[in-house]
Motif scaffolding. Structure first.
Motif, PDB file in Angstrom:
ATOM      1  N   MET A   1       0.840  -1.173   0.000  1.00 61.10           N
ATOM      2  CA  MET A   1       0.000   0.000   0.000  1.00 61.10           C
ATOM      3  C   MET A   1       0.886   1.238   0.000  1.00 61.10           C
ATOM      4  O   MET A   1       1.946   1.246   0.603  1.00 61.10           O
ATOM      5  CB  MET A   1      -0.916  -0.015   1.219  1.00 61.10           C
ATOM      6  N   LYS A   2       0.403   2.265  -0.669  1.00 58.65           N
ATOM      7  CA  LYS A   2       1.127   3.533  -0.700  1.00 58.65           C
ATOM      8  C   LYS A   2       0.543   4.478   0.355  1.00 58.65           C
ATOM      9  O   LYS A   2      -0.640   4.404   0.673  1.00 58.65           O
ATOM     10  CB  LYS A   2       1.046   4.148  -2.091  1.00 58.65           C
ATOM     11  N   TYR A   3       1.398   5.354   0.852  1.00 59.93           N
ATOM     12  CA  TYR A   3       1.001   6.324   1.878  1.00 59.93           C
ATOM     13  C   TYR A   3       1.491   7.709   1.473  1.00 59.93           C
ATOM     14  O   TYR A   3       2.654   7.874   1.104  1.00 59.93           O
ATOM     15  CB  TYR A   3       1.623   5.960   3.232  1.00 59.93           C
ATOM     16  N   LEU A   4       0.599   8.686   1.572  1.00 59.99           N
ATOM     17  CA  LEU A   4       0.956  10.085   1.376  1.00 59.99           C
ATOM     18  C   LEU A   4       1.365  10.637   2.734  1.00 59.99           C
ATOM     19  O   LEU A   4       0.607  10.541   3.703  1.00 59.99           O
ATOM     20  CB  LEU A   4      -0.233  10.883   0.835  1.00 59.99           C
ATOM     21  N   CYS A   5       2.546  11.191   2.804  1.00 65.41           N
ATOM     22  CA  CYS A   5       3.062  11.754   4.047  1.00 65.41           C
ATOM     23  C   CYS A   5       3.217  13.256   3.866  1.00 65.41           C
ATOM     24  O   CYS A   5       3.917  13.706   2.955  1.00 65.41           O
ATOM     25  CB  CYS A   5       4.398  11.118   4.392  1.00 65.41           C
TER      26      CYS A   5
ATOM     27  N   ARG B   1       8.740   6.667  -2.964  1.00 65.50           N
ATOM     28  CA  ARG B   1       8.275   6.714  -4.340  1.00 65.50           C
ATOM     29  C   ARG B   1       8.323   8.113  -4.935  1.00 65.50           C
ATOM     30  O   ARG B   1       8.443   8.281  -6.134  1.00 65.50           O
ATOM     31  CB  ARG B   1       6.840   6.165  -4.447  1.00 65.50           C
ATOM     32  N   LEU B   2       8.221   9.147  -4.096  1.00 71.89           N
ATOM     33  CA  LEU B   2       8.204  10.527  -4.566  1.00 71.89           C
ATOM     34  C   LEU B   2       8.455  11.424  -3.370  1.00 71.89           C
ATOM     35  O   LEU B   2       8.004  11.127  -2.274  1.00 71.89           O
ATOM     36  CB  LEU B   2       6.821  10.826  -5.168  1.00 71.89           C
TER      37      LEU B   2
ATOM     38  N   ILE C   1       5.694  10.225  -0.900  1.00 73.51           N
ATOM     39  CA  ILE C   1       4.893   9.015  -1.001  1.00 73.51           C
ATOM     40  C   ILE C   1       5.816   7.832  -0.776  1.00 73.51           C
ATOM     41  O   ILE C   1       6.894   7.752  -1.369  1.00 73.51           O
ATOM     42  CB  ILE C   1       4.195   8.916  -2.372  1.00 73.51           C
ATOM     43  N   ILE C   2       5.384   6.956   0.108  1.00 71.39           N
ATOM     44  CA  ILE C   2       6.147   5.745   0.381  1.00 71.39           C
ATOM     45  C   ILE C   2       5.268   4.538   0.092  1.00 71.39           C
ATOM     46  O   ILE C   2       4.042   4.655  -0.022  1.00 71.39           O
ATOM     47  CB  ILE C   2       6.635   5.698   1.851  1.00 71.39           C
TER      48      ILE C   2
ATOM     49  N   HIS D   1      -1.151   9.410   5.445  1.00 66.75           N
ATOM     50  CA  HIS D   1      -2.471   9.073   4.910  1.00 66.75           C
ATOM     51  C   HIS D   1      -2.375   7.862   3.990  1.00 66.75           C
ATOM     52  O   HIS D   1      -1.641   7.915   2.994  1.00 66.75           O
ATOM     53  CB  HIS D   1      -3.038  10.242   4.087  1.00 66.75           C
ATOM     54  N   PRO D   2      -3.114   6.780   4.260  1.00 65.35           N
ATOM     55  CA  PRO D   2      -3.135   5.667   3.310  1.00 65.35           C
ATOM     56  C   PRO D   2      -3.766   6.145   1.996  1.00 65.35           C
ATOM     57  O   PRO D   2      -4.722   6.919   2.003  1.00 65.35           O
ATOM     58  CB  PRO D   2      -4.031   4.624   3.976  1.00 65.35           C
TER      59      PRO D   2
END
Length: 126
Positions: A1-5, A43-44, A81-82, A113-114
């Motif tokens: 799953m990706k997460y916005l940090c 990822r970004l 993004i991780i 944030h997921p």
């Protein structure tokens, strides 16, 4: 799953920091950023510059407004993004970011944030 940090800060506290202290704080960031990159799960990453612009529908047209939009003690200063297999792993990875361990005096912190939907676009539109 990706997460916005979202990496947040308190602009008034940052502005009040003496220049030498600000430089000392920021100079610690590259090493912390390198740790985060070394996980292979980043990822970004980006910083934000200047106030946001808000687009919203009003009367059947798109209204454009310059920020800030509400009285806030914190602003988003950057984001990354991780990718992680679990919430706990996302917390571990995000904790490598400078805003998780440095800048307490200027309110640095991270909101994780997921992401439910993620699609990456590259190149020019057709």
């Amino acid at each position: 799953m990706k997460y916005l940090c979202l990496a947040n800060y308190k602009p008034a506290d940052m502005a009040a920091l003496p220049p030498a202290d600000r430089k000392a704080l920021v100079s610690q960031c590259p090493a912390k950023d390198a740790e985060l990159k070394a996980t292979g799960q980043l990822r970004l990453s980006a910083s934000l510059d200047g106030p946001a612009i808000r687009l919203q529908p009003r009367g059947g047209k798109t209204q454009v407004a310059d920020g800030p939009f509400a009285e806030a003690k914190e602003l988003v200063g950057g984001f990354f993004i991780i990718e992680a297999p679990s919430r706990d792993e996302a917390v571990r990875i995000a904790s490598l970011h400078p805003a998780a361990t440095l800048g307490e005096d200027v309110g640095w912190n991270i909101d994780i944030h997921p992401i439910g939907f993620f699609e990456q676009y590259e190149g020019k539109p057709a």
